[in-house]
Scaffold this motif. Structure first.
Motif, PDB file in Angstrom:
ATOM      1  N   CYS A  24       0.836  -1.204   0.000  1.00  0.00           N
ATOM      2  CA  CYS A  24       0.000   0.000   0.000  1.00  0.00           C
ATOM      3  C   CYS A  24       0.868   1.250   0.000  1.00  0.00           C
ATOM      4  N   ASN A  25       0.408   2.288  -0.686  1.00  0.00           N
ATOM      5  CA  ASN A  25       1.167   3.531  -0.766  1.00  0.00           C
ATOM      6  C   ASN A  25       0.644   4.589   0.208  1.00  0.00           C
ATOM      7  N   PHE A  26       0.059   4.146   1.299  1.00  0.00           N
ATOM      8  CA  PHE A  26      -0.434   5.046   2.334  1.00  0.00           C
ATOM      9  C   PHE A  26      -0.102   4.436   3.685  1.00  0.00           C
ATOM     10  N   GLU A  27      -0.262   5.218   4.723  1.00  0.00           N
ATOM     11  CA  GLU A  27       0.114   4.797   6.063  1.00  0.00           C
ATOM     12  C   GLU A  27      -0.913   3.840   6.660  1.00  0.00           C
ATOM     13  N   ILE A  28      -0.409   2.812   7.349  1.00  0.00           N
ATOM     14  CA  ILE A  28      -1.257   1.850   8.055  1.00  0.00           C
ATOM     15  C   ILE A  28      -0.685   1.706   9.460  1.00  0.00           C
ATOM     16  N   LYS A  29      -1.540   1.844  10.453  1.00  0.00           N
ATOM     17  CA  LYS A  29      -1.128   1.706  11.846  1.00  0.00           C
ATOM     18  C   LYS A  29      -1.876   0.552  12.483  1.00  0.00           C
ATOM     19  N   VAL A  30      -1.216  -0.148  13.391  1.00  0.00           N
ATOM     20  CA  VAL A  30      -1.827  -1.208  14.187  1.00  0.00           C
ATOM     21  C   VAL A  30      -1.736  -0.738  15.637  1.00  0.00           C
ATOM     22  N   ILE A  31      -2.893  -0.644  16.284  1.00  0.00           N
ATOM     23  CA  ILE A  31      -2.951  -0.085  17.629  1.00  0.00           C
ATOM     24  C   ILE A  31      -3.437  -1.148  18.608  1.00  0.00           C
ATOM     25  N   SER A  32      -2.674  -1.305  19.688  1.00  0.00           N
ATOM     26  CA  SER A  32      -3.043  -2.220  20.765  1.00  0.00           C
ATOM     27  C   SER A  32      -2.780  -1.513  22.081  1.00  0.00           C
ATOM     28  N   ASN A  33      -3.846  -1.217  22.814  1.00  0.00           N
ATOM     29  CA  ASN A  33      -3.746  -0.455  24.063  1.00  0.00           C
ATOM     30  C   ASN A  33      -2.991   0.841  23.823  1.00  0.00           C
ATOM     31  N   HIS A  34      -1.814   0.983  24.392  1.00  0.00           N
ATOM     32  CA  HIS A  34      -1.035   2.217  24.254  1.00  0.00           C
ATOM     33  C   HIS A  34       0.021   2.135  23.149  1.00  0.00           C
ATOM     34  N   LEU A  35       0.165   0.985  22.508  1.00  0.00           N
ATOM     35  CA  LEU A  35       1.151   0.814  21.440  1.00  0.00           C
ATOM     36  C   LEU A  35       0.565   1.208  20.087  1.00  0.00           C
ATOM     37  N   VAL A  36       1.307   2.003  19.334  1.00  0.00           N
ATOM     38  CA  VAL A  36       0.940   2.354  17.966  1.00  0.00           C
ATOM     39  C   VAL A  36       2.102   1.906  17.090  1.00  0.00           C
ATOM     40  N   ILE A  37       1.842   0.896  16.242  1.00  0.00           N
ATOM     41  CA  ILE A  37       2.884   0.248  15.443  1.00  0.00           C
ATOM     42  C   ILE A  37       2.636   0.514  13.967  1.00  0.00           C
ATOM     43  N   ASP A  38       3.711   0.687  13.221  1.00  0.00           N
ATOM     44  CA  ASP A  38       3.617   0.793  11.762  1.00  0.00           C
ATOM     45  C   ASP A  38       3.162  -0.563  11.230  1.00  0.00           C
ATOM     46  N   GLY A  39       2.064  -0.583  10.486  1.00  0.00           N
ATOM     47  CA  GLY A  39       1.517  -1.833   9.956  1.00  0.00           C
ATOM     48  C   GLY A  39       2.394  -2.492   8.915  1.00  0.00           C
ATOM     49  N   LYS A  40       3.400  -1.789   8.429  1.00  0.00           N
ATOM     50  CA  LYS A  40       4.308  -2.336   7.422  1.00  0.00           C
ATOM     51  C   LYS A  40       5.570  -2.930   8.060  1.00  0.00           C
ATOM     52  N   SER A  41       5.632  -2.955   9.374  1.00  0.00           N
ATOM     53  CA  SER A  41       6.782  -3.475  10.108  1.00  0.00           C
ATOM     54  C   SER A  41       6.458  -4.842  10.692  1.00  0.00           C
ATOM     55  N   LEU A  42       7.070  -5.874  10.134  1.00  0.00           N
ATOM     56  CA  LEU A  42       6.821  -7.232  10.627  1.00  0.00           C
ATOM     57  C   LEU A  42       7.234  -7.368  12.091  1.00  0.00           C
ATOM     58  N   MET A  43       8.406  -6.880  12.433  1.00  0.00           N
ATOM     59  CA  MET A  43       8.861  -6.974  13.827  1.00  0.00           C
ATOM     60  C   MET A  43       7.928  -6.203  14.755  1.00  0.00           C
ATOM     61  N   GLY A  44       7.485  -5.043  14.316  1.00  0.00           N
ATOM     62  CA  GLY A  44       6.583  -4.248  15.139  1.00  0.00           C
ATOM     63  C   GLY A  44       5.264  -4.952  15.400  1.00  0.00           C
ATOM     64  N   VAL A  45       4.668  -5.498  14.342  1.00  0.00           N
ATOM     65  CA  VAL A  45       3.377  -6.172  14.497  1.00  0.00           C
ATOM     66  C   VAL A  45       3.544  -7.453  15.312  1.00  0.00           C
ATOM     67  N   MET A  46       4.671  -8.121  15.177  1.00  0.00           N
ATOM     68  CA  MET A  46       4.896  -9.346  15.951  1.00  0.00           C
ATOM     69  C   MET A  46       5.038  -9.057  17.441  1.00  0.00           C
ATOM     70  N   ILE A  47       5.455  -7.850  17.795  1.00  0.00           N
ATOM     71  CA  ILE A  47       5.545  -7.470  19.216  1.00  0.00           C
ATOM     72  C   ILE A  47       4.168  -7.559  19.866  1.00  0.00           C
ATOM     73  N   ILE A  48       3.141  -7.139  19.141  1.00  0.00           N
ATOM     74  CA  ILE A  48       1.775  -7.207  19.680  1.00  0.00           C
ATOM     75  C   ILE A  48       1.369  -8.657  19.870  1.00  0.00           C
ATOM     76  N   GLY A  49       1.706  -9.497  18.889  1.00  0.00           N
ATOM     77  CA  GLY A  49       1.486 -10.924  19.030  1.00  0.00           C
ATOM     78  C   GLY A  49       0.147 -11.429  18.540  1.00  0.00           C
ATOM     79  N   ILE A  50      -0.056 -12.699  18.793  1.00  0.00           N
ATOM     80  CA  ILE A  50      -1.241 -13.419  18.350  1.00  0.00           C
ATOM     81  C   ILE A  50      -2.239 -13.478  19.501  1.00  0.00           C
ATOM     82  N   GLY A  51      -3.518 -13.380  19.173  1.00  0.00           N
ATOM     83  CA  GLY A  51      -4.557 -13.512  20.189  1.00  0.00           C
ATOM     84  C   GLY A  51      -4.939 -12.209  20.866  1.00  0.00           C
ATOM     85  N   THR A  52      -4.321 -11.111  20.473  1.00  0.00           N
ATOM     86  CA  THR A  52      -4.639  -9.804  21.045  1.00  0.00           C
ATOM     87  C   THR A  52      -5.456  -9.012  20.035  1.00  0.00           C
TER      88      THR A  52
END
Length: 73
Positions: A24-52
């Motif tokens: 995608c050529n636009f910004e995507i964010k993944v938000i979990s509680n107080h964490l705001v992660i770049d949706g294009k970052s595999l390591m960032g999204v993996m920090i949030i984890g599965i089941g959350t």
């Protein structure tokens, strides 16, 4: 800006999401509680984890965020 709530259930699903987000050529964010992660970052999204429950925010009105997680809301 469009938002959906989603819970990743497998690592494969999480990786597939990031691969689609990277195309995608636009910004995507993944938000979990107080964490705001770049949706294009595999390591960032993996920090949030599965089941959350996360909120996926796409900063493009014309794009359906459901396309990133393979289901229609």
């Amino acid at each position: 800006m469009r938002k959906i709530k989603h819970t990743f259930s497998t690592v494969e699903e999480l990786v597939a999401f990031v691969v689609k987000a990277e195309r995608c050529n636009f910004e995507i964010k993944v938000i979990s509680n107080h964490l705001v992660i770049d949706g294009k970052s595999l390591m960032g999204v993996m920090i949030i984890g599965i089941g959350t429950q996360v909120e996926i925010v796409c900063y493009n009105e014309a794009f359906c965020p459901e396309q990133l997680v393979d289901y229609a809301a």
